[in-house]
Design a protein around this motif. Sequence first.
Motif, mmCIF file in Angstrom:
data_model
loop_
_atom_site.group_PDB
_atom_site.id
_atom_site.type_symbol
_atom_site.label_atom_id
_atom_site.label_comp_id
_atom_site.label_asym_id
_atom_site.label_seq_id
_atom_site.Cartn_x
_atom_site.Cartn_y
_atom_site.Cartn_z
ATOM 1 N N ASN A 216 -127.118 -41.561 -96.742
ATOM 2 C CA ASN A 216 -127.056 -41.668 -98.139
ATOM 3 C C ASN A 216 -127.961 -43.413 -98.382
ATOM 4 O O ASN A 216 -128.040 -43.619 -99.905
ATOM 5 C CB ASN A 216 -125.477 -42.597 -98.868
ATOM 6 N N PRO A 233 -131.451 -37.727 -100.264
ATOM 7 C CA PRO A 233 -131.591 -38.321 -101.666
ATOM 8 C C PRO A 233 -133.124 -38.550 -102.621
ATOM 9 O O PRO A 233 -132.287 -38.407 -103.654
ATOM 10 C CB PRO A 233 -130.759 -40.327 -101.272
ATOM 11 N N SER B 137 -123.305 -40.081 -101.595
ATOM 12 C CA SER B 137 -124.563 -40.581 -101.717
ATOM 13 C C SER B 137 -124.130 -41.097 -103.570
ATOM 14 O O SER B 137 -123.866 -40.685 -104.220
ATOM 15 C CB SER B 137 -125.471 -40.391 -101.420
#
Lengths: 284, 316
Positions: A216, A233, B137
């Motif tokens: 992440n 991401p 995330s």
Amino acid sequence: MGIKARKRLSLTISYIVLGLWSLILFFPIYWVVITSFKSQVDFAVKSRYLPFIDFQPTLNAWRYLFVERLNWFMTPFMNSLIVAFISSIIALVIGSMAGYALARFKFGRHNNSIVLGFMSQRMFPGALFILAFLVMFRELHLLDTRTALVIVYASGAVPFVVWVMRDFFETLPVEIEESAMIDGASRLRIIFRIAMPLAAPGLVAVFVLCLIGAWNEYLVALTLSFREAITIPLFMQMQVSTTGYTEWWNMSAIALVSVVPVMIAGMLLEKYITGGLTFGALKG
Amino acid sequence: MASDSTVMVPQKAQTRPKRHFEFELPDKTWRWILLLPAVIVVVVLLAIPILWTLYAAFTDLHLFRIGVPTSFVGLKNFDTLLHNSSFWRTVKNTVIFMLGVVPAQLIVGMGVALCLDNITRGRKFFRTWFLMPLMVSPVVVSFVVGRMLFAEDIGPVNEFLRFLGFKGIPWFTNSTWAMVMLMIVDVWQWSSFMILMLMAGLQGIPPDLHEAANVDGATAWQSFWRITMPLLVPILVTALLIRIIDAFKVVDIVMVLTGGGPGQATETVTLAIYRTGVKGGDLAFGSSQAYFLMIIMLVFGGAFLFMSRRALGRSD
């Protein structure tokens, strides 16, 4: 009000609060899932909430992702996967070795100070590191490589692994190791055949937490990668900022592919993960 | 596994010469072999960058200026920094964000953790489900969740508000609401951390304490403040400190959701550092900003610890 009635009331309130918070957590996930089955027409005039009733679900986004543009998505996906796994394995090996050493051996009277020294690194804001990393990896000609990300993520995770694993090894009975030693087992054998297997729950938790962290991470990836070594991401962010107009259905499908594996892994290992998250903090 | 090494090894050792991977080193050597890799990694990749950044903060180092000798400029960067109103704006934004987010997470976390501790059926389910946001995330959260749900024209949040008879809120175009939106997203994601920490703390309190208090006629309210809270404080302080530090570092959701806008209304310090140092290449100024952030964090963290210790001392 009797005790029983009061007990029932407090239980009811508890379940209402828990249900409400669960719903708040659930709705965004639901929204991403249904959006991945929408198409452009479903974004006109008002939001559509219920598949089959409000809008006709299509598999367009999923077809786009897995059939038409697979290569385009595969690069960041593989980058994230490789970087996360390799960096977590490295951090786990290096960190648990040190954790074991700090739990079982004496470094003068400095064991606690050494652990504190490791942990103090985590206090520093990420912004403090990115500039140095940028210069360092530019000098090493490692900008925009997976190697750079592996190095950064692994080293960033080591203090956390040391901290948790040291506590974990300390909870394991030392007697087993001592009796093995009397029987003539070497230190290496004790570590690999006794200590590590016993510490497996802790190792799993720490490994998954490192994995999630690397998977992440955003700021460092944004600083060090720009084309070849982009992670998911970063990839997602690029899709929006470059076009201005966003294909939300495709974005939702990408988001689900990137989030669901981690989410399932985390929730299956719930017991260990919660332990890993709270373990160190409880002792500190 | 255990029987293999406890029983077999001595017999083998007596009858056969040692296999060469069973080499023996004294523990004194072992402890260093085990510890040193971690120390080297941390020193080379964490401690040296920290020191390098400190050095850079006192120079005129620039990313795109190669071949020109670097010179020391003393406190010039910090002087510029302190007189830079746009930097102070980012400091203010960060502090406001932290002050909004941490109490909200404390309230949600405490409420949910107490409810979770109260029930028995379904506890495992809720605990597992509450772990979910921590796995996702922040970029995905802010993107898909934030940008879609808070969309001003056809986002579900505004549609719900209009359904209730309110006006839609300008989440992205109004300075205050943009900050509120960031806080909501952060609370959505990180309250779970508070819940799990406090839950672990509550589980550690022996139930007979509450039973005894109950027998003595204590109300639930008294029982909470006199028994639960004092025993929960150590974990509470740790959890809050971690959240305070993390709130000061916030950058990903800001970058993705608002990009610091509208104007500079939601730009945080870390975003400013990224913009001056990485994008703009001004390593020296970026480094001084990074150290300034570090100082702010130390001040707030220290003040928080000091205050919680004093509050503790008083209640005892």
